[in-house]
Design a protein around this motif. Structure first.
Motif, PDB file in Angstrom:
ATOM      1  N   GLU A  27     -17.777  66.722  33.115  1.00  0.00           N
ATOM      2  CA  GLU A  27     -18.441  65.724  33.785  1.00  0.00           C
ATOM      3  C   GLU A  27     -18.486  65.501  34.879  1.00  0.00           C
ATOM      4  O   GLU A  27     -17.562  65.601  35.933  1.00  0.00           O
ATOM      5  CB  GLU A  27     -17.361  65.106  33.196  1.00  0.00           C
ATOM      6  CG  GLU A  27     -18.201  62.838  33.458  1.00  0.00           C
ATOM      7  CD  GLU A  27     -19.202  62.529  32.908  1.00  0.00           C
ATOM      8  OE1 GLU A  27     -18.989  62.349  31.573  1.00  0.00           O
ATOM      9  OE2 GLU A  27     -20.328  62.184  33.091  1.00  0.00           O
ATOM     10  N   LYS A  28     -19.927  64.736  35.146  1.00  0.00           N
ATOM     11  CA  LYS A  28     -20.334  64.768  37.054  1.00  0.00           C
ATOM     12  C   LYS A  28     -20.083  63.431  36.913  1.00  0.00           C
ATOM     13  O   LYS A  28     -19.396  63.283  37.826  1.00  0.00           O
ATOM     14  CB  LYS A  28     -21.819  65.372  36.324  1.00  0.00           C
ATOM     15  CG  LYS A  28     -22.341  66.968  36.603  1.00  0.00           C
ATOM     16  CD  LYS A  28     -21.335  67.944  37.286  1.00  0.00           C
ATOM     17  CE  LYS A  28     -21.624  68.886  36.813  1.00  0.00           C
ATOM     18  NZ  LYS A  28     -23.475  69.412  36.793  1.00  0.00           N
ATOM     19  N   ASP A  29     -20.501  62.680  36.055  1.00  0.00           N
ATOM     20  CA  ASP A  29     -20.099  61.553  36.976  1.00  0.00           C
ATOM     21  C   ASP A  29     -18.591  60.937  36.976  1.00  0.00           C
ATOM     22  O   ASP A  29     -17.980  61.853  36.138  1.00  0.00           O
ATOM     23  CB  ASP A  29     -20.502  60.199  36.175  1.00  0.00           C
ATOM     24  CG  ASP A  29     -21.960  60.361  36.010  1.00  0.00           C
ATOM     25  OD1 ASP A  29     -22.781  60.462  37.399  1.00  0.00           O
ATOM     26  OD2 ASP A  29     -22.970  59.811  35.488  1.00  0.00           O
ATOM     27  N   PHE A  30     -18.179  60.153  36.493  1.00  0.00           N
ATOM     28  CA  PHE A  30     -16.659  59.916  37.223  1.00  0.00           C
ATOM     29  C   PHE A  30     -16.921  58.016  36.109  1.00  0.00           C
ATOM     30  O   PHE A  30     -16.799  57.194  36.040  1.00  0.00           O
ATOM     31  CB  PHE A  30     -16.188  58.968  38.659  1.00  0.00           C
ATOM     32  CG  PHE A  30     -15.288  58.962  38.945  1.00  0.00           C
ATOM     33  CD1 PHE A  30     -13.988  58.690  37.412  1.00  0.00           C
ATOM     34  CD2 PHE A  30     -14.378  58.941  40.094  1.00  0.00           C
ATOM     35  CE1 PHE A  30     -12.689  59.107  37.992  1.00  0.00           C
ATOM     36  CE2 PHE A  30     -12.613  58.822  40.033  1.00  0.00           C
ATOM     37  CZ  PHE A  30     -11.810  58.751  38.834  1.00  0.00           C
ATOM     38  N   ASP A  76      -8.627  69.171  40.324  1.00  0.00           N
ATOM     39  CA  ASP A  76      -9.121  68.893  39.132  1.00  0.00           C
ATOM     40  C   ASP A  76      -8.711  67.854  38.253  1.00  0.00           C
ATOM     41  O   ASP A  76      -7.347  67.391  37.938  1.00  0.00           O
ATOM     42  CB  ASP A  76      -9.759  69.756  37.939  1.00  0.00           C
ATOM     43  CG  ASP A  76     -10.737  71.334  38.888  1.00  0.00           C
ATOM     44  OD1 ASP A  76     -11.641  71.253  39.960  1.00  0.00           O
ATOM     45  OD2 ASP A  76     -10.401  72.273  38.280  1.00  0.00           O
ATOM     46  N   TRP A  83     -12.868  63.999  28.847  1.00  0.00           N
ATOM     47  CA  TRP A  83     -13.915  64.700  30.211  1.00  0.00           C
ATOM     48  C   TRP A  83     -12.167  65.085  30.972  1.00  0.00           C
ATOM     49  O   TRP A  83     -11.872  64.891  30.694  1.00  0.00           O
ATOM     50  CB  TRP A  83     -14.887  63.377  30.508  1.00  0.00           C
ATOM     51  CG  TRP A  83     -14.175  61.979  30.644  1.00  0.00           C
ATOM     52  CD1 TRP A  83     -14.128  60.420  30.151  1.00  0.00           C
ATOM     53  CD2 TRP A  83     -13.694  62.566  32.202  1.00  0.00           C
ATOM     54  NE1 TRP A  83     -13.629  60.325  31.198  1.00  0.00           N
ATOM     55  CE2 TRP A  83     -13.148  60.371  32.110  1.00  0.00           C
ATOM     56  CE3 TRP A  83     -13.482  62.701  32.891  1.00  0.00           C
ATOM     57  CZ2 TRP A  83     -12.763  59.883  32.896  1.00  0.00           C
ATOM     58  CZ3 TRP A  83     -12.279  61.827  34.165  1.00  0.00           C
ATOM     59  CH2 TRP A  83     -12.828  61.227  34.693  1.00  0.00           C
ATOM     60  N   LYS A  85     -13.419  66.202  35.570  1.00  0.00           N
ATOM     61  CA  LYS A  85     -13.914  66.276  36.315  1.00  0.00           C
ATOM     62  C   LYS A  85     -13.002  66.735  37.644  1.00  0.00           C
ATOM     63  O   LYS A  85     -11.784  67.282  37.637  1.00  0.00           O
ATOM     64  CB  LYS A  85     -13.628  64.325  36.843  1.00  0.00           C
ATOM     65  CG  LYS A  85     -14.881  64.177  38.083  1.00  0.00           C
ATOM     66  CD  LYS A  85     -14.692  63.071  38.214  1.00  0.00           C
ATOM     67  CE  LYS A  85     -16.103  62.583  39.687  1.00  0.00           C
ATOM     68  NZ  LYS A  85     -17.397  63.282  39.593  1.00  0.00           N
ATOM     69  N   THR A  88     -12.555  67.047  41.946  1.00  0.00           N
ATOM     70  CA  THR A  88     -12.892  65.691  43.190  1.00  0.00           C
ATOM     71  C   THR A  88     -11.526  65.171  44.010  1.00  0.00           C
ATOM     72  O   THR A  88     -10.625  66.270  44.241  1.00  0.00           O
ATOM     73  CB  THR A  88     -12.447  64.527  42.165  1.00  0.00           C
ATOM     74  OG1 THR A  88     -10.442  65.130  41.735  1.00  0.00           O
ATOM     75  CG2 THR A  88     -12.405  64.778  40.574  1.00  0.00           C
TER      76      THR A  88
END
Length: 201
Positions: A27-30, A76, A83, A85, A88
């Motif tokens: 997932e690129k968004d949060f 990560d 999802w 990410k 971070t």
């Protein structure tokens, strides 16, 4: 010099695939997920309390907590809703430094994390020592309310419901006590690499 295809060998596994647990997608968004409405917590009202059982050991105001040693970590994260990410960037106070500031060593093997909205989640102390922090900043900015600001727990190697939003304290417990989602069928531990999503996984 040109070579034939046979010399190129097998394609190497990408680093990304080795960092995404089974059943997860990148997932690129949060995404913003929570069990209830987002509380709006004024900095002036924020406190963080360390307890042993029902007994408060130490309480910090926002100013006092921000004076503790700050650490940055890049990790990560993996949400039980599938999802993940990567990379971070967080900044906050390591749980180890909180205990040091309170002049105590972990008195029990288990911890309950508590939040301003009544949420709680259980984490073994061995998963906090040297691995977890109370995060105050994300991506170089103050942590916003939707993602748990002003402060949230960060336990990046477990599913993200263990990283309690809107944190207001940690409580040592004698036994492994289920929190909000664990009482509703989620796994007591939550290892994403073992897909421990629900009780019995």
């Amino acid at each position: 010099m040109a070579t034939t295809r046979g010399f190129t060998g097998r394609p190497r596994a990408t680093d990304l695939s080795s960092r995404i647990p089974p059943g997860q997608h990148l997932e690129k968004d949060f995404p913003v997920l929570s069990a209830g409405p987002t509380p709006r917590i004024r900095i002036a009202d924020w406190t963080f309390t360390l307890k042993v059982g029902p007994r408060p050991v130490k309480t910090w105001s926002w100013t006092e907590f921000n004076a503790l040693p700050m650490t940055q970590m890049t990790r990560d994260i993996h949400c039980v809703t599938t999802w993940s990410k990567l990379d971070t960037v967080w900044e906050g106070v390591l749980v180890d430094d909180i205990l040091k500031a309170a002049s105590i060593e972990a008195p029990t093997p288990y911890v309950l994390a508590h939040s301003f909205d009544g949420y709680s989640t259980n984490v073994p102390m061995q998963d906090l020592a040297g691995k977890a922090m109370v995060a105050l900043r994300f991506g170089g900015e103050p942590l916003d309310s939707d993602h748990g600001g002003p402060a949230r727990l960060l336990v990046p190697h477990l599913y993200f419901w263990k990283s309690a939003k809107w944190l207001n304290g940690l409580q040592f417990t004698e036994r492994d006590e289920a929190g909000f989602w664990e009482l509703r069928g989620y796994h007591m531990y939550g290892d994403p690499w073992r897909e421990q999503r629900y009780s019995g996984d």
